[in-house]
Design an enzyme around this catalytic site. Structure first.
Site, short mmCIF file in Angstrom:
data_model
loop_
_atom_site.label_atom_id
_atom_site.label_comp_id
_atom_site.label_asym_id
_atom_site.label_seq_id
_atom_site.Cartn_x
_atom_site.Cartn_y
_atom_site.Cartn_z
N HIS A 12 -13.03 -10.18 39.82
CA HIS A 12 -14.34 -10.85 39.99
C HIS A 12 -15.46 -9.84 39.73
O HIS A 12 -15.88 -9.09 40.63
CB HIS A 12 -14.43 -11.40 41.42
CG HIS A 12 -15.61 -12.28 41.67
ND1 HIS A 12 -15.51 -13.60 42.04
CD2 HIS A 12 -16.94 -12.04 41.60
CE1 HIS A 12 -16.71 -14.13 42.20
NE2 HIS A 12 -17.61 -13.19 41.93
N HIS A 14 -19.11 -9.69 37.35
CA HIS A 14 -20.05 -10.29 36.37
C HIS A 14 -20.49 -9.20 35.42
O HIS A 14 -20.98 -8.15 35.87
CB HIS A 14 -21.26 -10.87 37.10
CG HIS A 14 -20.89 -11.96 38.08
ND1 HIS A 14 -20.94 -13.30 37.75
CD2 HIS A 14 -20.44 -11.90 39.35
CE1 HIS A 14 -20.57 -14.01 38.80
NE2 HIS A 14 -20.25 -13.19 39.78
N HIS A 192 -16.96 -20.18 42.22
CA HIS A 192 -17.66 -19.57 43.36
C HIS A 192 -17.87 -20.67 44.40
O HIS A 192 -18.48 -21.70 44.12
CB HIS A 192 -19.04 -19.07 42.96
CG HIS A 192 -19.05 -17.75 42.24
ND1 HIS A 192 -18.41 -17.53 41.06
CD2 HIS A 192 -19.66 -16.58 42.56
CE1 HIS A 192 -18.63 -16.28 40.68
NE2 HIS A 192 -19.37 -15.68 41.55
N GLU A 195 -19.42 -18.80 49.58
CA GLU A 195 -20.17 -17.55 49.74
C GLU A 195 -21.37 -17.87 50.64
O GLU A 195 -21.65 -17.17 51.58
CB GLU A 195 -20.64 -17.04 48.36
CG GLU A 195 -21.44 -15.74 48.41
CD GLU A 195 -22.04 -15.35 47.04
OE1 GLU A 195 -22.13 -16.22 46.15
OE2 GLU A 195 -22.45 -14.17 46.89
N ASP A 273 -18.04 -7.82 42.36
CA ASP A 273 -19.06 -8.83 42.05
C ASP A 273 -20.11 -8.27 41.08
O ASP A 273 -20.03 -8.52 39.88
CB ASP A 273 -19.71 -9.32 43.36
CG ASP A 273 -20.20 -10.75 43.32
OD1 ASP A 273 -19.91 -11.46 42.35
OD2 ASP A 273 -20.88 -11.16 44.28
N ASP A 274 -21.11 -7.57 41.60
CA ASP A 274 -22.20 -7.00 40.79
C ASP A 274 -22.50 -5.61 41.35
O ASP A 274 -23.52 -5.41 42.04
CB ASP A 274 -23.47 -7.87 40.92
CG ASP A 274 -23.18 -9.34 40.69
OD1 ASP A 274 -23.00 -9.74 39.55
OD2 ASP A 274 -23.11 -10.09 41.70
#
Ligand code: ADE
Ligand code: ZN
Length: 330
Positions: A12, A14, A192, A195, A273-274
């Site tokens: 996961h 991005h 997603h 969250e 994630d980021d």
């Protein structure tokens, strides 16, 4: 072996969200764009809360305007991932940002990203695969066009379809058509959910879109029945603890439910994630998990094997990744 050297599988990530802030600043300068408002005085990304994070994310992404920009981005991101011990990675790609959902432009972007991935694989041994993601707050019509781009390019490299964005906007059921197109093209499905939208959002996503994996899913912890369902159906969670704590989904690492979900039999994996947005990296996540929950090599072996088994890649690639993990964690 240090934590950074342990081989890791990340499901996961991005691609735009992994862009180092300096890289985005450089692109903005080349294009004479003023995006100084998205940076803090130390040069990192600056935002107030999740909604604002999505806005800053999109402002940073606006500097990426060509296949060549994405080629450079992919090389920069994979260099960081390889330095964190990642041996296999799946990254979210958005035709919304790559060619405005137009199939032939999207193919050019994808080609540039794949070429960069080949260079990184030859250089660092890291294997990358792509997951097209639609963006929930862009709405179901755009998601259909995005799914068409995904279906047109589905294959050994483009292996999945997902949905990111603002979970408070629309219902999973609004996106059934897009997900059906992707599933029929043979793509693996992830969404997603849970969250921000609570346990109900996880349940709704499971019922409407039948994913084999869920991005985050951590708020399932609020409802034992949803946790039990994830465990029964062995739906794999792509958990990003540092992201959740930084964005305030949970107040601290101690409060994060990753260990409770594992104890309940839910298959969990760990991703970033980021990472620059949350001042983290995959090796740092492993360090925090070891500190907070006492995780040892056997726990990391477990989550990485779970991730390898849940990866959307072909079986030969999966077997090679599993072999690497088994050898290192023996
Ligand atoms: N897009 C990039 N990061 C995201 C996140 N954490 N949640 C939803 N959409 C995203
Ligand atoms: Zn995400």
């Amino acid at each position: 072996m240090s934590v950074a050297d342990l081989p890791k599988v990340e499901l996961h990530l991005h691609l735009e969200g992994a862009a180092p802030p300096g890289f985005i600043r450089g692109l903005a300068a080349e294009k004479d764009m003023d995006i100084s408002h998205i940076f803090d005085p130390d040069g990192g990304y600056a935002y107030r809360d999740f909604r604002h994070f999505l806005e800053v994310y999109e402002a940073a992404t606006a500097t990426l305007q060509s296949p060549e920009d994405y080629h450079r981005l992919t090389l920069a991101v994979l260099e960081q991932s390889a330095a964190n011990g990642v041996v296999y990675c799946e990254t979210f790609l958005s035709p919304d940002f790559c060619g405005n959902r137009e199939v032939s432009a999207w193919k050019d972007y994808l080609q540039a990203i794949r070429e960069a991935a080949e260079i990184a694989e030859a250089r660092d041994g890291i294997v990358l695969r792509g997951i097209v993601t639609c963006i929930r707050h862009f709405g179901p019509e755009k998601a259909k066009q995005t799914a068409r781009c995904a279906a047109e390019t589905a294959g050994d490299w483009l292996v999945g379809f997902g949905m990111a964005g603002d979970e408070s906007r629309g219902k999973p059921g609004d996106f059934c058509y897009a997900f059906d197109v992707a599933r029929e093209a043979g793509l693996g499905i992830t969404v997603h959910a849970g969250e921000w939208g609570g346990a109900a959002s996880v349940r709704d996503a499971m019922v409407a879109l039948r994913p084999s994996r869920i991005g985050h899913g951590v708020q399932a912890i609020e409802e034992p029945a949803v946790v039990a369902r994830l465990a029964d159906e062995q739906v794999v969670l792509e958990v990003c603890p540092g992201s959740n704590v930084f964005l305030g989904v949970f107040p601290s690492w101690q409060d994060h439910p990753i260990q409770r979900l594992r104890d309940a039999g839910v298959p969990v994996t760990v991703s970033t994630d980021d990472p620059p947005f949350f001042h983290t990296a995959l090796a740092a996540e492993y360090d925090r998990l070891a500190e907070t929950f006492g995780w040892e090599a056997k726990d990391f072996r477990d989550i990485n094997l779970t991730a390898a088994r849940a990866a959307f890649c072909d079986e030969a690639t999966r077997a090679r990744v599993i072999e690497t993990l088994e050898a290192a964690y023996a």
